[in-house]
Design a protein around this motif. Structure first.
Motif, short mmCIF file in Angstrom:
data_model
loop_
_atom_site.label_atom_id
_atom_site.label_comp_id
_atom_site.label_asym_id
_atom_site.label_seq_id
_atom_site.Cartn_x
_atom_site.Cartn_y
_atom_site.Cartn_z
N LEU A 160 39.11 -33.54 -24.72
CA LEU A 160 38.25 -34.16 -24.24
C LEU A 160 38.51 -34.54 -22.68
O LEU A 160 39.60 -34.95 -22.37
CB LEU A 160 37.59 -35.48 -24.61
N VAL A 161 37.34 -34.23 -21.83
CA VAL A 161 37.57 -34.64 -20.43
C VAL A 161 36.18 -35.32 -19.92
O VAL A 161 35.15 -35.05 -20.07
CB VAL A 161 37.84 -33.43 -19.58
N PHE A 162 36.69 -36.52 -19.14
CA PHE A 162 35.67 -37.41 -18.63
C PHE A 162 35.32 -36.68 -17.45
O PHE A 162 36.21 -36.53 -16.30
CB PHE A 162 35.89 -38.78 -18.53
N VAL A 163 33.94 -36.25 -17.19
CA VAL A 163 33.42 -35.84 -15.87
C VAL A 163 32.59 -36.69 -15.21
O VAL A 163 31.54 -36.10 -14.24
CB VAL A 163 32.88 -34.41 -16.21
N GLY A 164 32.60 -37.90 -15.41
CA GLY A 164 31.68 -38.88 -14.63
C GLY A 164 30.18 -38.53 -15.04
O GLY A 164 29.87 -38.25 -16.12
N TYR A 165 29.45 -38.32 -13.98
CA TYR A 165 27.85 -38.20 -14.21
C TYR A 165 27.84 -36.55 -14.28
O TYR A 165 26.63 -36.15 -14.64
CB TYR A 165 27.04 -38.91 -13.23
N GLY A 166 28.78 -35.67 -14.06
CA GLY A 166 28.69 -34.36 -14.38
C GLY A 166 27.70 -33.69 -13.22
O GLY A 166 27.16 -32.47 -13.58
N VAL A 167 27.77 -33.95 -11.85
CA VAL A 167 26.78 -33.64 -11.23
C VAL A 167 27.44 -32.73 -10.01
O VAL A 167 28.38 -33.08 -9.46
CB VAL A 167 26.19 -34.65 -10.14
N SER A 168 26.54 -31.54 -9.93
CA SER A 168 27.14 -30.43 -8.90
C SER A 168 25.98 -30.28 -8.08
O SER A 168 25.16 -29.62 -8.34
CB SER A 168 27.66 -29.07 -9.54
N ALA A 169 26.00 -31.06 -6.68
CA ALA A 169 24.71 -30.96 -5.86
C ALA A 169 25.38 -30.90 -4.37
O ALA A 169 25.64 -31.89 -3.66
CB ALA A 169 24.02 -32.23 -5.76
N PRO A 170 25.50 -29.58 -4.08
CA PRO A 170 26.24 -29.45 -2.74
C PRO A 170 25.15 -29.64 -1.54
O PRO A 170 25.96 -30.29 -0.66
CB PRO A 170 26.26 -27.85 -2.63
N VAL B 38 35.86 -30.30 -24.21
CA VAL B 38 34.44 -31.06 -24.41
C VAL B 38 34.39 -32.01 -23.08
O VAL B 38 35.01 -32.78 -22.81
CB VAL B 38 34.71 -32.09 -25.60
N ALA B 39 33.15 -31.54 -22.59
CA ALA B 39 32.86 -32.38 -21.55
C ALA B 39 32.03 -33.83 -21.70
O ALA B 39 31.18 -33.78 -22.78
CB ALA B 39 32.02 -31.70 -20.70
N VAL B 40 32.50 -34.89 -21.32
CA VAL B 40 32.14 -36.22 -21.69
C VAL B 40 31.24 -36.91 -20.45
O VAL B 40 32.17 -36.87 -19.37
CB VAL B 40 32.98 -37.23 -22.14
N PHE B 41 30.21 -37.05 -20.31
CA PHE B 41 29.36 -37.47 -19.24
C PHE B 41 28.69 -38.84 -19.39
O PHE B 41 28.80 -39.56 -20.54
CB PHE B 41 28.04 -36.73 -19.23
N LEU B 42 28.46 -39.19 -18.28
CA LEU B 42 27.42 -40.59 -18.34
C LEU B 42 26.26 -40.22 -18.13
O LEU B 42 25.91 -39.15 -17.29
CB LEU B 42 27.97 -41.41 -17.04
N ALA C 156 42.44 -43.99 -25.57
CA ALA C 156 42.79 -42.99 -24.72
C ALA C 156 43.70 -43.68 -23.43
O ALA C 156 43.98 -43.22 -22.36
CB ALA C 156 41.86 -41.88 -23.98
N LYS C 157 43.52 -45.01 -23.49
CA LYS C 157 44.38 -46.08 -22.55
C LYS C 157 43.46 -45.65 -21.31
O LYS C 157 43.85 -45.87 -20.01
CB LYS C 157 45.59 -45.66 -22.13
N LEU C 158 42.15 -45.75 -21.54
CA LEU C 158 41.34 -45.89 -20.29
C LEU C 158 40.24 -46.92 -20.31
O LEU C 158 40.04 -47.28 -21.38
CB LEU C 158 40.61 -44.43 -20.12
N ARG D 226 37.46 -37.67 -9.51
CA ARG D 226 37.80 -36.30 -10.29
C ARG D 226 37.83 -36.65 -11.67
O ARG D 226 38.11 -37.72 -12.17
CB ARG D 226 39.22 -36.21 -9.74
N PRO D 227 37.43 -35.52 -12.24
CA PRO D 227 37.53 -35.45 -13.63
C PRO D 227 38.94 -36.16 -14.40
O PRO D 227 40.02 -35.97 -13.84
CB PRO D 227 37.51 -33.94 -14.11
N VAL D 228 38.73 -36.94 -15.41
CA VAL D 228 39.94 -37.39 -15.98
C VAL D 228 40.12 -36.88 -17.49
O VAL D 228 39.42 -36.98 -18.29
CB VAL D 228 39.58 -39.10 -16.19
N PRO D 229 41.31 -36.19 -17.70
CA PRO D 229 41.46 -35.71 -19.01
C PRO D 229 41.82 -37.10 -19.90
O PRO D 229 42.38 -38.14 -19.45
CB PRO D 229 42.90 -35.08 -18.80
N MET D 230 41.26 -37.00 -21.19
CA MET D 230 41.27 -38.28 -21.96
C MET D 230 42.53 -38.35 -22.94
O MET D 230 42.58 -38.39 -24.05
CB MET D 230 40.11 -38.13 -22.76
N SER D 231 43.66 -37.95 -22.05
CA SER D 231 44.94 -38.41 -22.83
C SER D 231 45.15 -38.01 -24.24
O SER D 231 45.49 -38.69 -25.04
CB SER D 231 45.30 -39.93 -22.89
N GLY D 232 44.95 -36.69 -24.48
CA GLY D 232 45.25 -36.15 -25.73
C GLY D 232 44.37 -36.11 -26.91
O GLY D 232 44.38 -36.01 -27.94
#
Length: 556
Positions: A133-143, A159-163, A261-263, A278-284
């Motif tokens: 699992l990786v936390f990607v915040g709001y998952g927005v790509s808006a150049p 696995v992408a985890v979004f808000l 995940a200590k987050l 920046r994306p945050v890997p969810m510690s295993g």
């Protein structure tokens, strides 16, 4: 799909009577005609109008019969009335395996309680094998807004985890992000559909959104009501989503997951509101799933009709409404088994018939008029999306798309509700033409719910076509009798009791004089466009302006 309805039945269903002809002034939109159409389409004969059922077959036959009686021409594929829309229907069975894990710490998950997932893969088993699992915040790509939550992250096999919602939805005054994504007004980047699309574009194997009632606009009970089902368009293998599973994590489960995940999820919510996130890997932490899938292809159809333009027939003004509803379900307290969508959207269909009747009674327009009756709106705007992917009329020469989807049934109003303020010049036309009716414009009351992105016109907006939506539940109408309080009561009663339920049935208490006002307003806007050389435009700041600009040469 075969059409087994007899000619006699089609003629019987085609009431009200055929269109007037000649060059008389456009007739007034008839509340009585609206009533008869809705009562027919919402009757048990049409079995709730679910795609791929006998209810669809009868509905399509009825629509074609009415359009023929009104004197319209076929506007579909190969000179016919329809456009095929094959749908993939999937349903998850009980999971063989569904869990989060971190080392030896395993957290079993209960579908519908801890997590809600579905799939758009035509497979027998949806499988995710210990994917990180990786936390990607709001998952927005808006150049265009100077925003990128991914920072080059490779999501393949992850696995992408979004808000949910936009980066500035919860921002306090003074934060740099405040207002960058519309504040409380949701942009498309805030929609769950965008987040799943973005995860797939980046090769993720699964995508999960942390459920937040304020951010999404509805509770967990609505999320889990999907029953593990999903619908999508049938696409070639190379165009299928990369996601084996997509869905939601319950709020409390997400809190525990991040803590394990200590987050600190609350701190990460704040961090995700900064452009340097920046994306945050969810510690295993991994997702492990094996869920049997029932799948089928449902053959459905859009219905399209046209009135050819006399001077510039290649330029198209399009009206749209969806014909589908939810079909058969469990009996309600009154024993009704069909969720027939009398308002959502049989009333919109009735409105299109009335607009077509009015145009046929007037001189031929300069531009062509197309009337689109979409399938599978309730399954994710799929009929309109299928059209937008394979348009019969080029989007660059489509002047506008005017959509009717749920109209208020409580009588005349002093105002009209604008959905999607700030998007395009059509909202200025709405205000100007409404003034000729003695009405003002009120802005939708809950723009954070993103209603602009939740109706069929959006499929055309994504291709750059200027759009305008009439949706009665977007705000409280200022009713002639009872004012805003009465308008809010209508919205609350409908959304709280009848929206997507068997209660959305024809009722003798309906007063369609207000709906007739709104339909006439859209007829007048469309009439102006159809008899002019005007091209509506997107406003600066709209995410659709750049798309339209790329085809400007086609409209010179």
């Amino acid at each position: 799909m075969s059409m087994r309805l007899t000619a006699a039945l089609l003629l019987a269903l085609a009431a009200p009577a055929a269109a007037q002809t000649g060059t008389a002034p456009a007739p007034t939109i008839s509340a009585d005609n609206l009533t008869e159409t809705v009562r027919t389409l919402a009757s048990d004969q049409f079995q709730g109008r679910a795609p791929g059922t006998i209810g669809e077959e009868r509905t399509v036959g009825y629509l074609i019969g009415r359009l023929q009686a009104l004197g319209l021409e076929p506007g579909g594929v190969d000179g016919g009335w329809t456009q095929p829309v094959p749908l993939l229907h999937t349903a998850l069975a009980s999971a063989t395996r569904l869990q989060f894990a971190r080392g030896n710490n395993v957290q079993p998950l209960v579908q519908g309680t801890d997590i809600y997932v579905s799939t758009l893969q035509p497979v027998d088993i949806a499988t995710v094998a210990a994917a990180p699992l990786v936390f990607v915040g709001y998952g927005v790509s808006a150049p265009e807004r100077g925003w990128d939550d991914f920072k080059g992250l490779d999501l393949k096999g992850k696995v992408a985890v979004f808000l949910i919602n936009d980066p500035d939805f919860s921002a306090a005054a003074g934060e740099p992000v405040a207002g960058k994504f519309g504040g409380k007004t949701m942009t498309y980047y805030g929609r769950w559909t965008y987040k799943f699309e973005e995860a797939s574009r980046r090769g993720a194997i699964a995508a999960l959104i942390v459920h937040d009632t304020d951010g999404v606009g509805y509770g967990w009970n609505v999320v889990k009501s999907g029953g593990g089902e999903n619908y999508g368009l049938v696409v070639p293998a190379e165009k299928r989503t990369s996601l084996q599973l997509q869905g939601w994590i319950a709020h409390d489960v997400a809190d525990k997951l991040f803590a394990d995940a200590k987050l600190d999820l609350n701190q990460l919510r704040i961090a995700a509101r900064r452009a340097d996130f920046r994306p945050v890997p969810m510690s295993g932490v991994t997702l492990d799933a094996a869920i049997p899938v029932r799948q089928e292809v449902v053959q459905s159809q859009n219905v399209l009709a046209k009135i050819p333009g006399a001077k510039r027939p290649d330029e198209v003004v399009m009206y749209g409404a969806h014909w589908d509803a939810y079909g058969e379900g469990k009996p309600d307290a009154q024993g009704r088994i069909y969720r027939a969508g009398a308002n959502d959207d049989a009333l919109g269909v009735a409105g299109l018939f009335e607009i077509a009747r009015a145009f046929k009674a007037a001189p031929a327009p300069d531009r062509s008029l197309v009337f689109a009756f979409w399938t599978a709106e309730e399954r994710g705007l799929l009929g309109s999306e299928a059209y937008a992917q394979n348009p019969i009329y080029p989007p660059e020469k489509t002047v506008a798309n005017l959509g009717l989807d749920i109209l208020q049934t409580a009588g005349k109003a002093k105002d009209v509700i604008l959905v999607g303020k700030g998007q395009g010049s059509l909202e200025d036309d709405l205000a100007r033409v409404a003034a000729t009716q003695g009405r003002s414009v009120s802005v939708e009351s809950l723009p954070e719910r993103g209603l602009f992105y939740r109706a069929d016109h959006f499929s055309m907006a994504k291709r750059g076509v200027p759009v305008l939506l009439m949706m009665g539940i977007a705000g409280a109408s200022d009713l002639v009798v009872g004012g805003k309080a009465a308008g809010q009561k209508w919205v609350d009663d409908y959304t709280g009791n009848c929206y997507h339920q068997a209660c959305d049935a024809w009722d003798e208490s309906w007063n369609l004089d207000g709906a007739a006002q709104d339909i006439e307003l859209f007829r007048m806007i469309g009439d102006e466009l159809a008899r002019s050389t005007k091209w509506p435009a997107w406003k600066d700041g709209s995410e659709f302006k750049a798309i339209r600009d790329t085809s400007a040469a086609a409209r010179k």
